[in-house]
Design a protein around this motif. Structure first.
Motif, short mmCIF file in Angstrom:
data_model
loop_
_atom_site.label_atom_id
_atom_site.label_comp_id
_atom_site.label_asym_id
_atom_site.label_seq_id
_atom_site.Cartn_x
_atom_site.Cartn_y
_atom_site.Cartn_z
N VAL A 44 -5.64 -6.49 10.16
CA VAL A 44 -4.81 -5.43 10.72
C VAL A 44 -3.54 -6.12 11.17
CG1 VAL A 44 -4.61 -3.74 12.56
CG2 VAL A 44 -6.82 -4.10 11.45
N PHE A 45 -2.38 -5.54 10.85
CA PHE A 45 -1.13 -6.21 11.21
C PHE A 45 -0.03 -5.20 11.49
CE2 PHE A 45 -1.30 -5.82 6.62
CZ PHE A 45 -0.02 -5.45 6.24
N VAL A 46 1.03 -5.71 12.12
CA VAL A 46 2.21 -4.90 12.42
C VAL A 46 3.30 -5.34 11.44
CG1 VAL A 46 3.95 -4.34 14.15
CG2 VAL A 46 1.57 -4.73 14.84
N PRO A 47 3.64 -4.48 10.46
CA PRO A 47 4.70 -4.86 9.52
C PRO A 47 6.05 -4.90 10.23
CG PRO A 47 3.61 -2.80 8.85
CD PRO A 47 3.09 -3.19 10.18
N TYR A 98 -6.95 -4.74 -3.86
CA TYR A 98 -7.38 -3.85 -4.92
C TYR A 98 -6.95 -4.46 -6.25
CZ TYR A 98 -7.84 0.36 -7.80
OH TYR A 98 -8.20 1.26 -8.77
N LYS A 99 -7.91 -4.75 -7.10
CA LYS A 99 -7.65 -5.34 -8.43
C LYS A 99 -6.77 -6.58 -8.33
CE LYS A 99 -8.59 -1.23 -11.11
NZ LYS A 99 -8.20 -0.37 -12.21
N GLY A 100 -7.08 -7.44 -7.36
CA GLY A 100 -6.39 -8.71 -7.21
C GLY A 100 -5.03 -8.63 -6.53
N GLU A 101 -4.62 -7.47 -6.10
CA GLU A 101 -3.32 -7.29 -5.42
C GLU A 101 -3.56 -6.95 -3.95
OE1 GLU A 101 -0.24 -7.65 -6.84
OE2 GLU A 101 -1.21 -8.24 -8.71
N SER A 102 -2.60 -7.33 -3.11
CA SER A 102 -2.69 -7.05 -1.68
C SER A 102 -1.88 -5.81 -1.33
CB SER A 102 -2.16 -8.23 -0.88
OG SER A 102 -2.95 -9.36 -1.10
N TYR A 103 -2.48 -4.97 -0.48
CA TYR A 103 -1.84 -3.74 -0.03
C TYR A 103 -1.98 -3.64 1.48
CZ TYR A 103 -1.91 -2.37 -4.91
OH TYR A 103 -1.72 -2.34 -6.26
N GLY A 104 -1.01 -3.00 2.09
CA GLY A 104 -1.07 -2.67 3.50
C GLY A 104 -0.96 -1.17 3.63
N LEU A 105 -2.00 -0.54 4.16
CA LEU A 105 -1.97 0.90 4.37
C LEU A 105 -1.32 1.14 5.73
CD1 LEU A 105 -5.57 1.88 3.18
CD2 LEU A 105 -3.46 1.68 1.83
N VAL A 106 -0.12 1.73 5.71
CA VAL A 106 0.61 1.97 6.95
C VAL A 106 0.04 3.23 7.60
CG1 VAL A 106 2.88 2.43 7.96
CG2 VAL A 106 2.67 0.86 6.01
N ILE A 107 -0.48 3.05 8.81
CA ILE A 107 -1.18 4.11 9.53
C ILE A 107 -0.58 4.25 10.93
CG2 ILE A 107 -3.32 3.99 8.22
CD1 ILE A 107 -3.34 2.17 11.36
#
Length: 165
Positions: A44-47, A98-107
């Motif tokens: 969990v991070f703060v972009p 997901y499928k070898g890629e990194s994603y950040g879901l901004v919530i």
């Protein structure tokens, strides 16, 4: 950029819960409670600095650097067709792969880790908003509140896989 490793994520024995339970990291988007299986959450991070990507789908907030990795930031409010957050409220993100890629879901906010019985998860109700249903793997009823289980495969495949013409 501030990052937080989830303590339960670090312990592989706890990542799935038990055979009859599953652990979820709860997040809030709008006023709705969502759950992500903890096995899919990396941190969990703060972009802090998001770089916009020309011609990206509207849900793609941009890309950012997280510990030397390029992460695609997905704005979940846009994905769910919700009004934007107040400018004063800071962004939070949940890191997934997901499928070898990194994603950040901004919530909007991160809640707690819940350990819920697998057999209590229900199919999506027929009256669940279609925007939520297309990314949901089911629901859990929690003390008068509905937690929508985010299906990462459904969410990200709708964004990155080509659509039929």
């Amino acid at each position: 950029m501030t990052t937080h490793k989830l303590s339960a994520v670090e312990d592989d024995d706890n990542r799935q819960g038990s055979a009859d339970h599953i652990q979820y990291v709860t997040v809030v988007i709008g006023s709705q409670l969502f759950g992500l299986p903890i096995s899919q959450v990396h941190d969990v991070f703060v972009p802090e600095k998001v770089t916009q990507v020309p011609l990206a789908p509207p849900e793609v907030e941009g890309v950012l650097n997280l510990r030397g990795r390029i992460v695609t930031a997905i704005n979940m409010r846009r994905k769910l067709h919700l009004k934007p957050n107040d400018a004063d409220q800071g962004m939070m993100a949940v890191g997934i792969e997901y499928k070898g890629e990194s994603y950040g879901l901004v919530i909007d906010a991160v809640g707690e880790v819940l350990n819920l019985p697998r057999n209590e998860m229900e199919a999506n109700p027929s009256n669940l908003d279609f925007r939520w249903a297309e990314i949901s793997g089911g629901v859990h009823r929690l003390d008068g509140r509905l937690m929508v289980v985010l299906d990462v495969d459904r969410l990200l495949s709708s964004l990155i896989e080509p659509k039929a013409a």
